[in-house]
Design an enzyme around this catalytic site. Structure first.
Site, mmCIF file in Angstrom:
data_model
loop_
_atom_site.group_PDB
_atom_site.id
_atom_site.type_symbol
_atom_site.label_atom_id
_atom_site.label_comp_id
_atom_site.label_asym_id
_atom_site.label_seq_id
_atom_site.Cartn_x
_atom_site.Cartn_y
_atom_site.Cartn_z
ATOM 1 N N LYS A 241 8.933 -1.371 6.684
ATOM 2 C CA LYS A 241 7.563 -1.762 6.466
ATOM 3 C C LYS A 241 6.957 -2.106 5.055
ATOM 4 O O LYS A 241 6.253 -2.998 4.965
ATOM 5 C CB LYS A 241 6.511 -0.490 6.901
ATOM 6 C CG LYS A 241 6.804 0.111 8.124
ATOM 7 C CD LYS A 241 7.704 1.426 7.636
ATOM 8 C CE LYS A 241 8.878 1.614 8.579
ATOM 9 N NZ LYS A 241 10.035 2.338 8.175
ATOM 10 N N ARG A 242 7.721 -1.753 4.277
ATOM 11 C CA ARG A 242 7.302 -2.076 2.642
ATOM 12 C C ARG A 242 7.633 -3.610 2.603
ATOM 13 O O ARG A 242 6.999 -4.280 1.845
ATOM 14 C CB ARG A 242 8.356 -1.350 1.964
ATOM 15 C CG ARG A 242 8.069 0.233 1.695
ATOM 16 C CD ARG A 242 8.919 0.606 0.521
ATOM 17 N NE ARG A 242 9.771 -0.116 -0.074
ATOM 18 C CZ ARG A 242 11.222 -0.204 0.225
ATOM 19 N NH1 ARG A 242 11.449 0.896 1.074
ATOM 20 N NH2 ARG A 242 12.053 -1.040 -0.133
#
Length: 474
Positions: A241-242
RNA sequence: GGUCCCAUCGUCUAGUGGUCCAGGACGUCGGCCUCUCACGCCGAAAACACGGGUUCGAGUCCCGUUGGGAUCACCA
């Protein structure tokens, strides 16, 4: 042969998962095998029904159809319990009463001493008296891993990988709340569902020898394994997700075509000579595990965008009209109860296809075709709607008023007459008209634009431009 | 830190001992086309991580170094 995709519903279907699903799907379709969808939801705390739904919707959108399932592991607990009991009975597993705190401390100590982070084996051989002393605790069940010898994984992608059994940990196969854990259920299910080829990310490679020991203990034949290299972010770390929007939904919303995403992901870690574009049919025909690469690949959004543009160009305008409709409605460019004429819309899209990299871009360009009126880009207005273009616009508008066949070739003649008379280049006339018709300085060929917009609205927009100039002067 | 995996242009990759002063694609830069923007076309810069072997010959095989990644949960 039979393969499976086994996501855990603890998040949206993301790019990495899709790649795993895709390679399984391709392998199944190429070999006329079965593709099984199995939801690994034994982690009750993190799994949700919403995510299960999102994964299924994502798979459908991508066209990755499955032949069996979706199966849910939470509905199969009785099967797992049977095997846990059997392993306990045969002494191949044992109860462990160590507390989480105790285990955590042991791990820290091992890390400090530079040893492998392995369970101490404290409860491995408790006698009856010792067990009696722990009657109030809720135990977990651990698998008794062999401590000597080696386990060899013959991986279809990585080749022969050898592990010393002394490295393998006595893994927990049942939690203290009596639910089974991943390493057990994955083995039981793959065996029970007759999975012949386990194709998954290579983050599972280290788990494989442990699972092979479980297969042996239960008495099942081990399947063939193929461990796919990871997909990395621009920082060369595992995709997460980063790295921004990485869920399938996000790409759908950004106006990507499923086939483009599939094509891109297939080429990430797999190649077939110099070919870049693979229609789905060709993908299933040409795919093979042997051509899967061994090293991790960095996800490259620019190349995906280029591929998407290629797919939009190669998709018939009529199909694009269907695909873009939800976007037009969402952007309130069209009313759900008053959809534009399909034939006309297709014609409009045909002019826009090769300059739209996403359905969102296409949607935004369609705005000036569909809307009754346009808003001017300030810079474009200042540059092209001025006293110099005024007489040209007036003259063109008068000429156009008399045209009965409002088609591109006819319109070109009208434009030509005006520029010949004034001895100017087409650009001097086309750009002001372009601003008048679209509000900006970029668009398809001006004659096409006029044809699609139609006579009535063309004259209206020219009139508005003329009035705008006059207003600015007074 | 232990274990395991990996290593060709910035990125995705072709390459399976000689046909490689390394090919294609994205991106970047330059040009052509042109009513704008695109598309398309042409061209340019850009890589075999390093060191040892094996071999007549190594990007391709072996070993080591370095670098990167994964994994080591009562997550999956």
């Amino acid at each position: 042969m039979r393969v499976r995709f086994a996501p855990s519903p603890t998040g949206h279907l993301h790019i990495g998962g899709v790649r795993t699903a895709l390679f399984n799907w391709l392998y199944a379709r190429h070999n006329n095998g079965a593709f099984v969808l199995r939801i690994e939801d034994t982690d009750k705390d993190r799994s949700t029904d919403e995510y299960i739904e999102a994964i299924i919707e994502g798979m459908k959108w991508l066209g990755l159809d499955w032949d069996e399932g979706p199966f849910r592991q939470t509905e199969r607990f009785d099967i797992y319990n049977k095997y846990i009991d059997k392993l306990l009975e045969e002494g191949k597993a044992y109860y462990c009463y160590c507390s989480p705190e105790e285990l955590e401390a042991g791990r820290k100590e091992a890390m400090k001493q530079g040893r492998a982070l392995k369970y101490s084996g404290k409860c491995r051989d408790l006698d009856a008296v010792q067990v009696e002393a722990t009657h109030d605790k809720k135990p977990v069940v651990r698998f008794r891993m062999p401590s000597e010898g080696q386990t060899v994984v013959n991986d279809l992608i990585k080749g022969e990988v050898v592990f010393d059994n002394a490295q393998l940990d006595d893994l927990i196969i049942m939690r203290s709340d009596k639910t089974p854990t991943y390493n057990l259920v994955v083995v039981v299910d793959d065996a029970d569902m007759n999975i012949t080829h386990v194709i998954r990310g290579d983050d599972h490679l280290n788990n494989t020898p442990k699972q092979m020991q479980l297969y042996a203990a239960i008495g099942y034949e081990v399947p063939k394994f193929a461990h796919l290299p990871m997909i990395l972010g621009p920082d060369r770390k595992r995709l997460s997700k980063r790295h921004g929007a990485m869920s399938v939904d996000a790409y759908k919303d950004m106006g990507y075509l499923p086939d483009a995403l599939i094509n891109y992901l297939a080429r990430l870690g797999w190649a077939y000579g110099d070919q870049e574009i693979f229609p789905r049919q060709e993908l299933t025909e040409k795919f093979s595990i042997e051509n899967v690469g061994t090293s991790a690949a960095v996800f490259n959004p620019e190349k995906l965008l280029w591929l998407n543009a290629q797919y939009i160009i190669n998709t018939p305008a009529g199909e694009l009209a269907e695909l873009v409709m939800p976007f037009l409605i969402k952007e309130k460019i069209v009313d759900k109860d008053q959809l534009p004429d399909k034939t006309w819309l297709s014609k409009a899209i045909a002019t826009l296809k090769e300059r739209s990299k996403t359905l969102i871009e296409l949607t935004n360009s369609l705005r000036y075709y569909i809307a009754e009126d346009v808003e001017y880009n300030e810079k474009a207005k200042a540059r092209f709607l001025n006293h110099k273009s005024l007489p040209l616009l007036v003259e063109l508008k008068d000429s156009l008023g008399t045209v009965s066949d409002f088609s591109a070739p006819e319109l070109e003649q009208v434009f030509k007459a005006v520029i010949d008379k004034h001895d100017i280049k087409l650009g001097k006339l086309a750009q002001p008209v372009r601003v008048a018709l679209t509000g900006g300085t970029e668009s398809p060929g001006i004659f096409e634009v006029l044809e699609v917009v139609g006579k009535e609205r063309t004259l209206k927009r020219l009139e508005k431009a003329i009035q705008t100039i006059n207003k600015a002067r007074s």
